[in-house]
Every structure is written in structure tokens, then in C-alpha cells.
Scaffold this motif. Structure first.
Motif, PDB file in Angstrom:
ATOM      1  N   UNK A  19       1.356   4.656   6.736  1.00 31.17           N
ATOM      2  CA  UNK A  19       1.694   4.838   7.298  1.00 31.17           C
ATOM      3  C   UNK A  19       3.516   5.363   6.976  1.00 31.17           C
TER       4      UNK A  19
ATOM      5  N   UNK B 272      -1.321   0.576  -3.385  1.00 34.81           N
ATOM      6  CA  UNK B 272      -2.657   0.366  -3.314  1.00 34.81           C
ATOM      7  C   UNK B 272      -3.401   0.954  -4.850  1.00 34.81           C
TER       8      UNK B 272
ATOM      9  N   UNK C 236      -6.506  -0.674  -7.196  1.00 33.64           N
ATOM     10  CA  UNK C 236      -7.526   0.033  -7.611  1.00 33.64           C
ATOM     11  C   UNK C 236      -7.450  -0.621  -9.274  1.00 33.64           C
TER      12      UNK C 236
ATOM     13  N   UNK D 251     -11.055   0.146 -11.172  1.00 31.74           N
ATOM     14  CA  UNK D 251     -11.554   1.365 -11.396  1.00 31.74           C
ATOM     15  C   UNK D 251     -10.631   2.203 -12.501  1.00 31.74           C
TER      16      UNK D 251
ATOM     17  N   UNK E   1     -17.317  -6.449  -8.965  1.00 26.86           N
ATOM     18  CA  UNK E   1     -17.632  -6.203  -7.259  1.00 26.86           C
ATOM     19  C   UNK E   1     -17.139  -6.832  -5.554  1.00 26.86           C
TER      20      UNK E   1
ATOM     21  N   UNK F 224     -13.433  -6.478  -5.584  1.00 24.82           N
ATOM     22  CA  UNK F 224     -13.399  -5.187  -5.043  1.00 24.82           C
ATOM     23  C   UNK F 224     -13.270  -5.026  -4.009  1.00 24.82           C
ATOM     24  N   UNK F 225     -14.097  -6.140  -2.924  1.00 23.94           N
ATOM     25  CA  UNK F 225     -13.779  -6.377  -1.634  1.00 23.94           C
ATOM     26  C   UNK F 225     -12.288  -6.190  -0.750  1.00 23.94           C
TER      27      UNK F 225
ATOM     28  N   UNK G 156      -9.982  -3.740  -1.749  1.00 32.30           N
ATOM     29  CA  UNK G 156     -10.109  -2.929  -0.613  1.00 32.30           C
ATOM     30  C   UNK G 156      -9.197  -2.955   0.599  1.00 32.30           C
TER      31      UNK G 156
ATOM     32  N   UNK H 185      -5.457  -2.513   1.005  1.00 31.09           N
ATOM     33  CA  UNK H 185      -5.911  -1.025   1.129  1.00 31.09           C
ATOM     34  C   UNK H 185      -6.105  -0.824   2.807  1.00 31.09           C
ATOM     35  N   UNK H 186      -7.492  -1.254   2.923  1.00 30.83           N
ATOM     36  CA  UNK H 186      -7.966  -0.646   4.735  1.00 30.83           C
ATOM     37  C   UNK H 186      -6.689  -1.484   5.510  1.00 30.83           C
TER      38      UNK H 186
ATOM     39  N   UNK I  78      -3.704   1.228   5.727  1.00 26.33           N
ATOM     40  CA  UNK I  78      -3.766   2.709   5.246  1.00 26.33           C
ATOM     41  C   UNK I  78      -4.715   3.129   6.710  1.00 26.33           C
ATOM     42  N   UNK I  79      -5.489   2.860   7.152  1.00 23.87           N
ATOM     43  CA  UNK I  79      -6.570   2.977   8.014  1.00 23.87           C
ATOM     44  C   UNK I  79      -6.574   1.652   9.046  1.00 23.87           C
ATOM     45  N   UNK I  80      -5.242   1.423   9.136  1.00 22.77           N
ATOM     46  CA  UNK I  80      -5.467   0.356  10.708  1.00 22.77           C
ATOM     47  C   UNK I  80      -3.707   1.121  11.248  1.00 22.77           C
ATOM     48  N   UNK I  81      -3.570   0.764  12.912  1.00 22.24           N
ATOM     49  CA  UNK I  81      -2.422   1.384  12.909  1.00 22.24           C
ATOM     50  C   UNK I  81      -1.449   0.657  12.803  1.00 22.24           C
TER      51      UNK I  81
END
Lengths: 516, 503
Positions: free
Chosen positions: A394, A404, A408, A413, A449, A452-453, A456, A459-460, A463-466
Motif C-alpha cells: 500500500x 512480488x 514469483x 510461476x 510447491x 512457493x508457500x 507467497x 506477498x501476503x 499486499x494483504x496485511x495492513x
């Protein structure tokens, strides 16, 4: 009468340029006034790298030599030239990162936190020795995969490693960690060198020569079960596998990557890995190629363990650089899969070209990732703790987006270079058509795989946390750092969408295989 | 005259649109642009469909270029009837989803234009994955399309979004990577230096190799579809995704799995597919019944819909592996119909949840009195989900059951119970949310507004029209399915008619 040895100066010219520039750099340190040094070092270093690269291109265009140079001790062949080109490009971008005073300690001799250190900071002291040191290390990296006998290889190993031991201890922040990294790397590196040297001695005992081709010839006549050979191979293997950070010799990697100044980490993670793999390939394919049924089973175990250890332990890391170190370990495991894919000539060329391509893609992405790491800072230096990266997407979406993207690519990927790298290596392994190696490929994709965890996860976080209120600041990158990030991102996309040109180069380089 | 590269144009328009949208500074303009681009794609897709001749060559609109000669990889796209209807499904759903998601991305104060750009990227990849006739290209799209969906769930989803996004990504990635090994091995075993699908048909003859490769592909598709017991990511992902993304996830992305089974598992490894049929049919039947029973027990509307889909995917895989023309055509038709009916169900549920701010059934009651249109749309969508005759899903479900019965009577009979259970989970959900006394919390609920009516109306119209007149779609699907089954070397069993003795 002793005849003078013939030296192919043209073939060795890239090496000579780098070492020459390094020596000049030492002279600059000795004679140039302090305020001038950086102004001389940076262009000198960059120009020597460009010059060496130009010579590599010239040689490639002129035709690849088919016999080893310098009385058979240095092999400048197709794979070597490709590896040289790769190392020189990676070094060039790493040097651009090293050109950042914020990363290096003003006075390495001052005790951390002491008055002397304060003084050095206020005086604006700087260790400009990093440039010649880096050049020596790069010279060693060039010689390491090109050495055609074990003694030269040992010398190259030391020339490459000794400056790196020093450079690791020069981080400006978290100095105790940096010094610890330096000592650890030095001690463990010294052990591994000893192993390498002992292995060399034992192989000499077996073959009566340290020449790689000579060892291969000796193997053709001997049974391949001599104790000297087996123990020597094992010892040599320990020394080499240590350098690529394969399990169970991986313990140094996270500590050193974490402690070293980030630009140096970038250089090690890209250049050193490429060089070390070149050497691994040369030793195991040229010298011990006829003995593959003896080392393949061990290598299988090492590769499997390396992938699993790298992928699993990375999950528990909280330091971004340690996480990237474990990622590097996992990637070393994937690369080892290709090392085992030896068979007849066409198969070897396939495997070699796959490995070369993988090394290029991985090296470039790695430098880019570490370049991003240098930009995200807390008041006390880089924002190393992963939790500090929360919500970065953000605050500065572009930088987080690039990081990110690099992650990837590490994860493999499609439409990133990392995917084709992995694909090229796994393809050669499956093409061998042996169940045990195909099984390892299956294990490798499962490890991918798992790996990748943790990519990822970052990335989480981004991008997905505040974002937290007092989050890290993203510094405005210098032109050099922007160039590095831009170049890496571009190459990661380009090689992910149109890999063919570089694949062609790798195939051409691999076609002639290593000179015998 | 050179042929118009329709498929490349479709993808190109979407990708360029995505790029353009991501550079627009104004959010409202970005939405309008996205809608415009997706409608343009829809128009182009319809024009392309009109030009498709069902009884002509199997693959039409073919384009083949070398992409990576070293690997034998081509940029090769073409469509047969099956791929065509699925591309059409995607092209129809995307503009509707755009319209439905008009305000979705604004809640979390996250970049609105990124959401819409991701939607368009996803559309390009959905078209690409169905159009690819190069196995490697298919794999590339198959994996790459996870990324936009991952960001859509993770950035714009509900409370548990990052957990759901990671679970979704890792499950799919795991399956995909196993498939990658199979893809590589397929290339080596076939030894044609080509990944082109037509080159690879019949290339693998050794039974053992076929079985292994089949498994590599099948596991990936089973996770994607998802088939019981590897379905657990779907309820999480679908419940946490924003409603629009959930529609594309369940409506289109999951179809890649069932499409892959029909196209790749069956045609490339026919003997292995026959070998695996009993197990797959068994898993499908379990999925049908299990998905339906678990759906009945759900308290969360979106999770409930996700579980109904698991039940429906059981029907689709059963139809695919029954390997009769009727069943396979029915399964393909089911893929399309399910996309529409689940799509409208998710979207109406999304409107409902947006108004009340809760996904839980218990928080609703008597909505029908305050918002009759919303309730009506929900009812029709639900009835389509339970395959009411006259609505499109009935046709496909009936064809699947009929076609399966021809060869596997017992599984077909057990599968039929899924229809009964469907009536329970749909009607009971409707009853709890829409009927009864109006709950206080929903008393102020507004009915569908103009935009929302435009979202629901086309889908309901399609469901009804295709329920009465599925012929146009079946005309396109049937020849393609027949050709597929020719490659699998199966013939439909002769109908058994009881002959009365003594006459």
C-alpha cells in the motif's frame, strides 16, 4: 633446458583484465588521496568488467578454443565463456549496488558502538578497499569454473573466498552480526578448503595427476573402486558442495547472507553460486564423469536433502535475508538435479544448457531481489524483520509489486524467467529416462510447491496485511540501484516470455561440452 | 485473404484493456473502460461464434507460431465446439461480473483500478487456457491464471482472505507442478519435438507410462475442478472471494479442470482413462452426495453455494468419464449452464450480503417482503441450481444421468439422489433467508437497483432460454464431443430394449 610454457594470452585476457584492475585498485588505495579514491575506483571497476565482458563476446564470435589454455590448466571452452559472461553481468550489477556508502562500515577496525566508530562516522571515513577486494573475488569466480586441474581450482577457490570473508564483515548496521558472519564464513570456508585440498591429494594418489582430464583417463583403466578414489571424491565433493550451500553443508549460508552487507550478499548469491556450479560441473563431469555410478547415489541424497531443507526451513524464517538464503539453498538443490542428468553426449549437452540457463535466470532475479531489500529501511538500517514488510504494497505499490514479481520468479510461476529455468533443468533430468531421477524431479516439484508457500507468505504480508503506523521508509533509489532493479525486472520478464535467444546461446555454449 | 486471428484478437483486446485501465487515474472511468472492453470482447466472441461451422474441421480459427523452438513449444490456439462454448461462457460472465462488482473493490480502500485490470487479465487468460492447442501453452495459462485470481481474493476478499488466497494458490500450484512433470515426460515419451496437441494424440502407447502420465494430469485437474477429496480449498476461496471473483472462480476457472479431463486426460491417455474410470466415477458419486449433504449443513451462504458446486462438479466429472456421447455432451453443457446458474446465485447472494453485511443465513429472514425482486432472482437462480425442468441445468443434468446410465447404471442411480438433496439445500436456504417474518435487521433492505437488474436479467434470460431451447449449444458441442470420443476409441453402448417374448 627448460622450455617456457605457452600461455594463450588472448584466451585468458578477461581474467587478466580483472586481476590487473584489482592490482591497480590496490595501488590506488596506497597512493591516491582519500577524497579521490572512490572517484577512481568506481569507473575503474566497472570499466574492467565491461572490458572483460567485451573480450568474452569477442572470443565467442571468433570461435571457441577447442584445447585448454595455459598448458592445459585453464579451460576456456564454450561453457566457460557462457559462465564468464554470466558472472561478469551479475558482477556489474552487484558493483552498482556496492556503490552505496550507506551499506559499508566507515571503519571496520573500530569496536562497534565505541567512540572511535563515532569519530570515523563524523570524519566521513570509508573503506574504499571494497572495490579491489570485490574485483579479486570476481577474478576468482572467473577462474574457478575454468580451472582444468585441481590445484588451479584450489587457488581460484581461495582467491574467490578470501576477499569475500573480509567483505562479509563490513556491514554498516548490525555490525556484530556482520562480524560473526565473517568469522563463521571464514572458519567454515577454511574447513571446506581443507577438505577440498585433502581430496585433491587423495585423487593425486589415485591418478598420479591433478589434471582433470588425467583423472578421467586414470578412471578409464582403473576399476573405480579404489579407496583413494572414493575417499578423494567424497572429500572433494564436500569442499565443492559447501560452496554451493548444499545440505548438509548449508549451515553457513543463512548466517552469512544475513550478516554481510546486502550488496555483497547479492554478489555471493549470484556470482559465487554460478562460479561454484561451474566448478562442480567440471569436476564431476570432466574428471569423474566415468565414475558417475559412484557419486550419483550420494548426490541424489544431497540434492533431495538440500531441496527439502531449503524449502522447509525457509518457512520458519523471520529475517528477509535469511529467507532468501534458504531459498538459495533450495535452488541449489534444484540445480543439483541437473548435475546428475549425465548420459551420452546429447543428453549432457541438454543438461548443461538447462543448467546454464537456470543459473542466468536465478542470478539475475536474485540480484534484483536483494537490490529491493536495500531500499526498504528502518531508522536503524534495512527493515530486516519480515513483519516490517507488512502493508508495503500500500505504501509503495511499485516496489512491492517488483519484489512480488521476483518472488514469483523464484517460485517458478510461468511467464517469469524462473519457470523456464526450472523447466529446462527438470526436462533434461526427465529426458534421461531413469526412474530414480524422474522420482527426484517429482520430489523437486513437491519441494517447489512447499517453497512457493514462503514466497507467497511475503506477498501476503506486503499486499494483504495492513501497514503499521511506523512502517519502514522506502528510500528513493539512486540511479545505480534503479538500474539494477530495472534491469533485473526486465530480464526476468523477457526471459519468461521470450527465452529463446538466451536458450540458443546456452545451447551453443553447451554443445561442445567441456574440453577434455 | 488471410484468416482473421480471432483468438489472438480476443486476448489482445483484454490485455491491452487491462494495461489501459491500470493507467487510468479516475476510478469511475476505469470501471467504465473495463465494462467497455469486456463488452467489446463479448461482441467479438459472439461474432466469432457465428462464423464457427459446427460440422466443419474440428479445430477452427487455428493459429500456430513457434514460440520456444528449443522446447518444441508453440503459440498455438484454436477452438473446437467444447472450447468455443467455454470461451463464450467467460466472455458473457466477465461484463456481468464487472457490472456486479461496481462497488466491491471500494470497501477495503484498495486500488479500484487494479481490481478491474486484474479482471481483464484474468479474462485474457481464461480465453487462452481454453483456446490453447499446445499442451505447454495450456500449462502456462493454467498456472499463470492463478496469480490474478490470487490477488483478487487476497486483496479484495473477506475477513479470512489471505488464508483463503494462500490455500487456493498452494493447492492449485501443487497440482499444477505435478502436471508439469507429466507434461515434460509426455514430451520425452512422445519424442516428436512438439507440444502440439494433435501431434501428441496416440503418442503414448506403453500402458504403464500412460497410467503415470494420466495421474499427473488428473491430479492437477481434480484439484482444480475440484473433485472430492481434494475440494477443501474451494469453500474457503469462494466464501472469502468478492462475489464477482467467486463467480469467475467457480464458474470458469474450475471448468478448466473438467475441460482438461475431457480434452487431455481422455484423449491423450485413453487406455489409462478407461483403467481409472471406476475410481473416478466412484469419487464423482461421493462428491455429488457429499457436497450436497455438507451444503445442507452450511450456515454461510457463500460456503453453501460452494458446496453445491462440488456436488455439481461430481455430475460433470461423472459425465466426462462415463464416455458416452450423451454423457460427455451433457457434461460440457453442464459446464456452461453451471457457470450461468452458479454465477447468478453468487451474484444475488453477493447483493444480499452487501446490503446486510453478513454472510450468515441466520442473520436473514423474510427478505422477500421488503425486496421481492431480489428474492425472486434468488429463487430462480436457486431453482436452476436444483435443476428444475424448464431451466437450463435440468437439460444437462438429465443428459449426464441418462448417458451415465447407459454404461454405469448404479452410479447413475446413486447420483440421482443428488437431485433430491439439491432441492433440500436450495429450498431450505431460501426458506430461511427469504420467507417467514421479516428480521429486524433486514427491514430497511432496498430492492435491486437498476444496475443490479442489468446484472441479473441477462443471466436469468439465458437460463430460461437454454432450458427450453438448448439446441444451438448442443449443435456446437455434439460434433466436438463425438470427435473427442473417437480419439478415446469408445463407442456408445447399444440401447437395451426389453423385447417381449412370444410376439
Amino acid at each position: 633446458m627448460i622450455t617456457a610454457p605457452t600461455i594463450e594470452y588472448f584466451a585468458l585476457a578477461p581474467l587478466l583484465i580483472i586481476f590487473g584492475a584489482a592490482v591497480i585498485g590496490v595501488l590506488v588505495e596506497a597512493f591516491a588521496p582519500r577524497y579521490l579514491r572512490r572517484a577512481v575506483h568506481v569507473p575503474l571497476t566497472l570499466l574492467s568488467l565491461v572490458g572483460a565482458f567485451a573480450l568474452v563476446i569477442l572470443q565467442t564470435v571468433r570461435g571457441v578454443p577447442t584445447t585448454p589454455a595455459a598448458m592445459g590448466s585453464v579451460a576456456v571452452d564454450g561453457p566457460t565463456l557462457f559462465i564468464w559472461g554470466t558472472i561478469l553481468v551479475l558482477s556489474f550489477v552487484s558493483i552498482l549496488l556496492i556503490n552505496d556508502e550507506e551499506q559499508f562500515v566507515p571503519s571496520a577496525a573500530a569496536v562497534p558502538g565505541s567512540a572511535e566508530e563515532e569519530k570515523a562516522i563524523t570524519e566521513g571515513a570509508a573503506h574504499t578497499e571494497v572495490y579491489p577486494l570485490a574485483l579479486f573475488a570476481i577474478g576468482g569466480m572467473l577462474l574457478f569454473p575454468a580451472s582444468n586441474d585441481l590445484l588451479i581450482m584450489f587457488v581460484a577457490l581461495e582467491v574467490m573466498s578470501l576477499p569475500l570473508y573480509l567483505l562479509c564483515g563490513l556491514a554498516r548496521r548490525r555490525r556484530l552480526l556482520s562480524q560473526e558472519a565473517s568469522v563463521k564464513y571464514f572458519l567454515l570456508g577454511a574447513f571446506s578448503s581443507a577438505f577440498f585440498l585433502y581430496g585433491t591429494a587423495l585423487l593425486y594418489g589415485f591418478a598420479g595427476t591433478v589434471d582433470l582430464v588425467g583423472i578421467s583417463r586414470a578412471l578409464a583403466t582403473a576399476g573405480g573402486t579404489e579407496t583413494l578414489l572414493l575417499v578423494g571424491t567424497a572429500m572433494l565433493g564436500v569442499g565443492l558442495l559447501f560452496k554451493i550451500g548444499a545440505a548438509p553443508f548449508q549451515a553457513w549460508k543463512p548466517d552469512v547472507y544475513q550478516g554481510a552487507p546486502t550488496p555483497i550478499t547479492a554478489l555471493m548469491a549470484s556470482g559465487t553460486l554460478v562460479a561454484a556450479f561451474g566448478a562442480v560441473l567440471r569436476v564431476f563431469w570432466v574428471a569423474l564423469g566415468n565414475d558417475s555410478w559412484n557419486w550419483q547415489p550420494i548426490m541424489w541424497g544431497v540434492a533431495a536433502l538440500t531441496m527439502v531443507v531449503g524449502s522447509i526451513l525457509a518457512i520458519t524464517q523471520t529475517d528477509i535475508k535469511r529467507m532468501l538464503a534458504y531459498s538459495s539453498i533450495a535452488h541449489a538443490g534444484f540445480l543439483l538435479v541437473g548435475v546428475m542428468a549425465v548420459g551420452e553426449k546429447g543428453q549432457n549437452a541438454l543438461a548443461l544448457s538447462g543448467l546454464l540457463f537456470y543459473l542466468v535466470t536465478y542470478g539475475i532475479t536474485t540480484v534484483g531481489a536483494f537490490a529491493v531489500v536495500t531500499l526498504v529501511r528502518d531508522p536503524g538500517g534495512e527493515a530486516w524483520h519480515l513483519s516490517r514488510w507488512a502493508g508495503l504494497g500500500k505504501r509503495s505499490p511499485k516496489l512491492a509489486g517488483l519484489f512480488a514479481f521476483f518472488l514469483l520468479a523464484f517460485a517458478g510461476i510461468p511467464l517469469t524467467s524462473g519457470f523456464f529455468g526450472k523447466y529446462a533443468v527438470f526436462r533434461s533430468a526427465v529426458a534421461l529416462g531413469e526412474g530414480w531421477l524422474t522420482g527426484l524431479v517429482v520430489l523437486a516439484v513437491v519441494a517447489s510447491a512447499a517453497a512457493a508457500f514462503f514466497y507467497v507468505r511475503v506477498i501476503v504480508l506486503m499486499f494483504f496485511s495492513d501497514p503499521s503506523a511506523d512502517g519502514p521508509t522506502v528510500v528513493t533509489p539512486s540511479w545505480a540501484t534503479s538500474t539494477v532493479v530495472g534491469f533485473s525486472a526486465f530480464a526476468t520478464v523477457a526471459l519468461g516470455v521470450f527465452p529463446q535467444p538466451v536458450l540458443d546461446l546456452a545451447e551453443k555454449a553447451a554443445k561442445s561440452l567441456f574440453v577434455q | 485473404m488471410t484468416a482473421i486471428p480471432w483468438l489472438s484478437i480476443l486476448m489482445g483486446v483484454s490485455v491491452l484493456g487491462a494495461l489501459g485501465v491500470s493507467f487510468l487515474k479516475n476510478d469511475k472511468l476505469a470501471k467504465q473502460a473495463t465494462l467497455g472492453v469486456s463488452l467489446l470482447v463479448l461482441v467479438l466472441a459472439v461474432v466469432m461464434t457465428v462464423g464457427f461451422s459446427p460440422n466443419g474441421d474440428r479445430f477452427q480459427y487455428a493459429e500456430t507460431y513457434d514460440w520456444i523452438p528449443s522446447f518444441g513449444v508453440h503459440y498455438a490456439v484454436a477452438v473446437d465446439g467444447v472450447a468455443l462454448v467455454l470461451i463464450l461462457l467467460s466472455a458473457v460472465l466477465v461484463p456481468i461480473v464487472v457490472l456486479a462488482s461496481w462497488h466491491d473493490a471500494e470497501q477495503g480502500k484498495r486500488s479500484v483500478r487494479t481490481y478491474f485490470a486484474l479482471l481483464l487479465v484474468l479474462e485474457a487468460m481464461m480465453i487462452g487456457v481454453f483456446a490453447a492447442t499446445d499442451v505447454f501453452l495450456f500449462y502456462v495459462f493454467f498456472e499463470a491464471m492463478l496469480i490474478p485470481m490470487y490477488f483478487m481474493i487476497g486483496s479484495y476478499g473477506g475477513a479470512q482472505r489471505s488464508y483463503a488466497a494462500v490455500k487456493f494458490l498452494l493447492y492449485s500450484l501443487f497440482g499444477g507442478l505435478l502436471m508439469l512433470v507429466a507434461v515434460i515426460a509426455l514430451y520425452n515419451v512422445a519424442d516428436k519435438n512438439s507440444f502440439l496437441f494433435p501431434d501428441l494424440i496416440g503418442a503414448v502407447t506403453d500402458p504403464t507410462t500412460q497410467k503415470w502420465l494420466f495421474l499427473g494430469f488428473f491430479v492437477a485437474f481434480a484439484i482444480k475442478a475440484p473433485l472430492w477429496p481434494v475440494h477443501t480449498w474451494l469453500p474457503d476461496a469462494a466464501a472469502q472471494a468478492p462475489a464477482g471473483a467467486a463467480v469467475l472462480l467457480v464458474g470458469v476457472l474450475d471448468k478448466v479442470g473438467t475441460y482438461g479431463m475431457l480434452r487431455f486426460c481422455l484423449e491423450l491417455f485413453p487406455d489409462a482413462a478407461k483403467w481409472a474410470t471406476p475410481v473416478v466415477i466412484a469419487l464423482s458419486v461421493i462428491g455429488i452426495v457429499y457436497g450436497a449433504i455438507v451444503a445442507i449443513g452450511q450456515t454461510d451462504i457463500k460456503r453453501l453455494i460452494a458446496y453445491t458446486s462440488i456436488s455439481h462438479f461430481g455430475f460433470i466429472t461423472m459425465g466426462v468419464f462415463a464416455m458416452t456421447t450423451t454423457a460427455a455432451s451433457g457434461a460440457t453443457l453442464y459446464m456452461v449452464n453451471h457457470g450461468f446458474s452458479t454465477g447468478v446465485l453468487f451474484l444475488v447472494a453477493g447483493f444480499l450480503i452487501y446490503r446486510r453485511g453478513s454472510q450468515f443465513i441466520a442473520d436473514y429472514g423474510g427478505v422477500q417482503k421488503v425486496a421481492p425482486l431480489l428474492a425472486g432472482a434468488f429463487l430462480i437462480a436457486g431453482l436452476s441450481g436444483l435443476s428444475l425442468p424448464g431451466l437450463s441445468t435440468f437439460v444437462s443434468e438429465f443428459m449426464v444421468l441418462l448417458g451415465t446410465f447407459e454404461r454405469y447404471a448404479v452410479p447413475a442411480i446413486i447420483g440421482t439422489t443428488g437431485v433430491i438433496l439439491a432441492a433440500i439445500y436450495i429450498l431450505w436456504m431460501y426458506q430461511r433467508t427469504m420467507n417467514g417474518p421479516t428480521a429486524e435487521s433486514v427491514a430497511e433492505m432496498k430492492d435491486l437497483n437498476g444496475r443490479e437488474r442489468w446484472v441479473v436479467a441477462p443471466l436469468i434470460a439465458l437460463i430460461v432460454v437454454l432450458g427450453f431451447f438448448p439446441k444451438p449449444l448442443l449443435d456446437v458441442i455434439n460434433p466436438a464431443v463425438k470427435e473427442s470420443l473417437v480419439n478415446v476409441k469408445v463407442t456408445d453402448p447399444a440401447p437395451v430394449v426389453a423385447v417381449k417374448e412370444g410376439q
